[in-house]
Design a protein around this motif. Structure first.
Motif, PDB file in Angstrom:
ATOM      1  N   UNK A 322     -41.811  56.626 -63.571  1.00  0.00           N
ATOM      2  CA  UNK A 322     -40.470  56.303 -64.076  1.00  0.00           C
ATOM      3  C   UNK A 322     -39.861  55.154 -63.276  1.00  0.00           C
ATOM      4  N   UNK A 323     -40.040  55.171 -61.980  1.00  0.00           N
ATOM      5  CA  UNK A 323     -39.509  54.077 -61.154  1.00  0.00           C
ATOM      6  C   UNK A 323     -40.213  52.766 -61.456  1.00  0.00           C
ATOM      7  N   UNK A 324     -41.538  52.814 -61.699  1.00  0.00           N
ATOM      8  CA  UNK A 324     -42.255  51.587 -62.054  1.00  0.00           C
ATOM      9  C   UNK A 324     -41.757  51.032 -63.385  1.00  0.00           C
ATOM     10  N   UNK A 325     -41.509  51.928 -64.329  1.00  0.00           N
ATOM     11  CA  UNK A 325     -40.978  51.487 -65.620  1.00  0.00           C
ATOM     12  C   UNK A 325     -39.620  50.833 -65.458  1.00  0.00           C
ATOM     13  N   UNK A 326     -38.788  51.433 -64.625  1.00  0.00           N
ATOM     14  CA  UNK A 326     -37.453  50.857 -64.386  1.00  0.00           C
ATOM     15  C   UNK A 326     -37.563  49.448 -63.810  1.00  0.00           C
ATOM     16  N   UNK A 327     -38.509  49.226 -62.897  1.00  0.00           N
ATOM     17  CA  UNK A 327     -38.682  47.894 -62.325  1.00  0.00           C
ATOM     18  C   UNK A 327     -39.156  46.894 -63.375  1.00  0.00           C
ATOM     19  N   UNK A 328     -39.999  47.355 -64.313  1.00  0.00           N
ATOM     20  CA  UNK A 328     -40.420  46.477 -65.410  1.00  0.00           C
ATOM     21  C   UNK A 328     -39.212  46.095 -66.269  1.00  0.00           C
ATOM     22  N   UNK A 329     -38.363  47.060 -66.567  1.00  0.00           N
ATOM     23  CA  UNK A 329     -37.164  46.775 -67.366  1.00  0.00           C
ATOM     24  C   UNK A 329     -36.231  45.811 -66.638  1.00  0.00           C
ATOM     25  N   UNK A 330     -36.051  46.027 -65.356  1.00  0.00           N
ATOM     26  CA  UNK A 330     -35.156  45.153 -64.589  1.00  0.00           C
ATOM     27  C   UNK A 330     -35.677  43.718 -64.557  1.00  0.00           C
ATOM     28  N   UNK A 331     -36.996  43.557 -64.517  1.00  0.00           N
ATOM     29  CA  UNK A 331     -37.576  42.213 -64.505  1.00  0.00           C
ATOM     30  C   UNK A 331     -37.305  41.460 -65.801  1.00  0.00           C
ATOM     31  N   UNK A 332     -36.985  42.192 -66.878  1.00  0.00           N
ATOM     32  CA  UNK A 332     -36.739  41.555 -68.180  1.00  0.00           C
ATOM     33  C   UNK A 332     -35.261  41.324 -68.459  1.00  0.00           C
ATOM     34  N   UNK A 333     -34.393  41.627 -67.494  1.00  0.00           N
ATOM     35  CA  UNK A 333     -32.958  41.418 -67.702  1.00  0.00           C
ATOM     36  C   UNK A 333     -32.644  39.933 -67.861  1.00  0.00           C
ATOM     37  N   UNK A 334     -31.752  39.651 -68.808  1.00  0.00           N
ATOM     38  CA  UNK A 334     -31.379  38.274 -69.059  1.00  0.00           C
ATOM     39  C   UNK A 334     -32.256  37.584 -70.077  1.00  0.00           C
ATOM     40  N   UNK A 335     -33.372  38.202 -70.400  1.00  0.00           N
ATOM     41  CA  UNK A 335     -34.281  37.637 -71.401  1.00  0.00           C
ATOM     42  C   UNK A 335     -34.415  38.633 -72.548  1.00  0.00           C
ATOM     43  N   UNK A 336     -35.196  39.697 -72.325  1.00  0.00           N
ATOM     44  CA  UNK A 336     -35.389  40.704 -73.357  1.00  0.00           C
ATOM     45  C   UNK A 336     -34.249  41.736 -73.371  1.00  0.00           C
ATOM     46  N   UNK A 337     -33.689  42.049 -72.199  1.00  0.00           N
ATOM     47  CA  UNK A 337     -32.763  43.163 -72.082  1.00  0.00           C
ATOM     48  C   UNK A 337     -31.411  42.742 -71.509  1.00  0.00           C
ATOM     49  N   UNK A 338     -30.385  43.543 -71.853  1.00  0.00           N
ATOM     50  CA  UNK A 338     -29.048  43.337 -71.305  1.00  0.00           C
ATOM     51  C   UNK A 338     -28.755  44.270 -70.138  1.00  0.00           C
ATOM     52  N   UNK A 339     -29.428  45.433 -70.085  1.00  0.00           N
ATOM     53  CA  UNK A 339     -29.203  46.388 -68.996  1.00  0.00           C
ATOM     54  C   UNK A 339     -30.354  47.378 -68.941  1.00  0.00           C
ATOM     55  N   UNK A 340     -30.547  47.973 -67.765  1.00  0.00           N
ATOM     56  CA  UNK A 340     -31.555  49.024 -67.566  1.00  0.00           C
ATOM     57  C   UNK A 340     -30.938  50.111 -66.708  1.00  0.00           C
ATOM     58  N   UNK A 341     -31.277  51.365 -67.026  1.00  0.00           N
ATOM     59  CA  UNK A 341     -30.715  52.521 -66.332  1.00  0.00           C
ATOM     60  C   UNK A 341     -31.818  53.506 -66.007  1.00  0.00           C
ATOM     61  N   UNK A 342     -31.720  54.151 -64.840  1.00  0.00           N
ATOM     62  CA  UNK A 342     -32.637  55.220 -64.462  1.00  0.00           C
ATOM     63  C   UNK A 342     -31.871  56.375 -63.854  1.00  0.00           C
ATOM     64  N   UNK A 343     -32.285  57.576 -64.242  1.00  0.00           N
ATOM     65  CA  UNK A 343     -31.867  58.786 -63.543  1.00  0.00           C
ATOM     66  C   UNK A 343     -33.169  59.458 -63.127  1.00  0.00           C
ATOM     67  N   UNK A 344     -33.476  59.422 -61.831  1.00  0.00           N
ATOM     68  CA  UNK A 344     -34.725  59.991 -61.355  1.00  0.00           C
ATOM     69  C   UNK A 344     -34.621  61.508 -61.356  1.00  0.00           C
ATOM     70  N   UNK A 345     -35.767  62.180 -61.286  1.00  0.00           N
ATOM     71  CA  UNK A 345     -35.764  63.630 -61.346  1.00  0.00           C
ATOM     72  C   UNK A 345     -35.111  64.256 -60.114  1.00  0.00           C
ATOM     73  N   UNK A 346     -35.043  63.497 -59.021  1.00  0.00           N
ATOM     74  CA  UNK A 346     -34.375  64.030 -57.832  1.00  0.00           C
ATOM     75  C   UNK A 346     -32.876  63.739 -57.823  1.00  0.00           C
ATOM     76  N   UNK A 347     -32.375  63.120 -58.905  1.00  0.00           N
ATOM     77  CA  UNK A 347     -30.938  62.967 -59.056  1.00  0.00           C
ATOM     78  C   UNK A 347     -30.367  61.590 -58.796  1.00  0.00           C
ATOM     79  N   UNK A 348     -31.138  60.665 -58.209  1.00  0.00           N
ATOM     80  CA  UNK A 348     -30.628  59.317 -57.971  1.00  0.00           C
ATOM     81  C   UNK A 348     -30.435  58.582 -59.289  1.00  0.00           C
ATOM     82  N   UNK A 349     -29.355  57.804 -59.393  1.00  0.00           N
ATOM     83  CA  UNK A 349     -29.080  57.013 -60.589  1.00  0.00           C
ATOM     84  C   UNK A 349     -28.851  55.563 -60.195  1.00  0.00           C
ATOM     85  N   UNK A 350     -29.219  54.656 -61.102  1.00  0.00           N
ATOM     86  CA  UNK A 350     -29.002  53.227 -60.871  1.00  0.00           C
ATOM     87  C   UNK A 350     -28.925  52.536 -62.218  1.00  0.00           C
ATOM     88  N   UNK A 351     -28.176  51.461 -62.273  1.00  0.00           N
ATOM     89  CA  UNK A 351     -28.067  50.655 -63.486  1.00  0.00           C
ATOM     90  C   UNK A 351     -27.906  49.198 -63.087  1.00  0.00           C
TER      91      UNK A 351
END
Length: 354
Positions: A322-351
């Motif tokens: 899940x964290x690797x996927x989030x990093x892939x999404x973040x790398x596409x910000x400004x081109x393919x995506x406008x935002x990326x969000x993760x809520x990890x299973x241990x409770x950490x959140x980031x956007x």
């Protein structure tokens, strides 16, 4: 020769409890609710709610403390209070109140109340409005302009992170048991995500659309399941990043449903809003990515991307799929995506936003 005194060899005892109680006492002073016994009881409530479990399941009740039940209900938009017990203003009463009330306070249907009286504390539950467009009781308290309302709210934002709230903007975020203080508070992260999902919504609809997404996503965040969200710009219906998953044949326009409800206020429009909220909750509870768009549309769910082999070789990288996927999404910000969000299973959140 006289030997050492009885305390000379005793270990030094370190406890955060007195520091927490002192801080809570200062908070109550600002809320015009000064009372040493209340400070000790409220500290117990914070500690217990930080990771509250019953039968092994995490529970996320919202609790409110006040002096006047009628005034509390009016301020919080509460109805039909049901008294369930009473006791002195101490930790034992708090533990008993949570044991009896917390399982009833799940979701947005019921909340807990603690009422101070001359004998101690009376506790019970009250009914709230679970409609996705209605302010929650804690949101109503956040908007209360007067610190003299003499109502305090307590809500677990994430594991070991508690919001302690009074009127007039009075607020503390309490981090317990090793919670990371270097991360943004979950409420701030959710505001960022809700803003990204509604950035290209018309201004006349943006405020209540933002509230809808924030409330639904907060409920999802309280689950034990991790989740990922990708937000696309309005002009896109998909992305070259996606290699598998379920994209809807036609984007679901949530904002049009909200607009219809505001225009008509009829039962079918309200049902459509509730159904959209439940659908989004279900999508975000599945594996993979939930795909939204910056005009408030739902595009798909259970979506996956390809991970570059070089990603896990980067110095300092940590985390699972899940964290690797989030990093892939973040790398596409400004081109393919406008935002990326993760809520990890241990409770950490980031956007992150473009």
């Amino acid at each position: 020769m006289t030997g050492p005194g009885p305390e000379a060899g005793s270990p030094l005892i370190l406890s955060f409890r007195h520091l927490l109680t002192e801080s809570v006492s200062a908070f109550l002073d600002e809320a015009d609710m000064t009372c040493p016994q209340t400070a000790d009881a409220l500290s117990e409530l914070l500690v217990t709610l930080s990771r509250y479990r019953e039968e092994g399941a995490l529970l996320f009740p919202t609790a409110f403390l006040g002096d006047d039940l009628g005034a509390m209900m009016e301020l919080l938009g509460g109805h039909d209070p049901i008294p369930l017990g009473s006791g002195p203003r101490n930790r034992a009463t708090i533990q008993r109140a949570l044991k009896q009330c917390a399982p009833l306070g799940q979701g947005r249907w019921w909340a807990l109340y603690l009422l101070r009286d001359s004998a101690g504390l009376t506790y019970g539950i009250f009914r709230t409005d679970p409609f996705p467009l209605a302010d929650t009781p804690l949101e109503r308290l956040r908007h209360a302009p007067d610190r003299g309302s003499r109502v305090v709210g307590v809500l677990q934002l994430a594991d070991n992170i508690i919001e302690l709230r009074g009127g007039g903007g009075l607020c503390r975020h309490v981090y317990l048991s090793g919670a990371r203080i270097d991360l943004e508070p979950p409420s701030v992260v959710l505001d960022t995500l809700a803003s990204a999902v509604t950035e290209q919504v018309l201004p006349s609809s943006r405020e209540y659309a933002r509230g809808f997404f924030r409330r639904v996503m907060f409920e999802v965040m309280q689950s034990s399941h991790g989740t990922l969200v990708a937000v696309l710009p309005r002009e896109r219906a998909g992305s070259a990043l996606f290699v598998d998953g379920i994209l809807l044949p036609r984007p679901m326009d949530v904002v049009s449903l909200l607009d219809r409800h505001h225009a008509t206020q009829d039962g079918s429009a309200g049902s459509a809003v509730r159904a959209a909220a439940q659908l989004l909750r279900g999508m975000m509870a599945t594996d993979g990515i939930t795909v939204l768009r910056a005009d408030g549309c739902i595009l798909g769910y259970n979506v996956f991307v390809r991970h570059p082999e070089t990603l896990t070789r980067q110095p300092g990288f940590f985390g699972g799929a899940r964290r690797r996927t989030y990093e892939v999404l973040c790398a596409a910000l400004g081109n393919e995506l406008a935002a990326a969000f993760i809520r990890s299973q241990d409770g950490d959140v980031a956007c992150r936003r473009a």
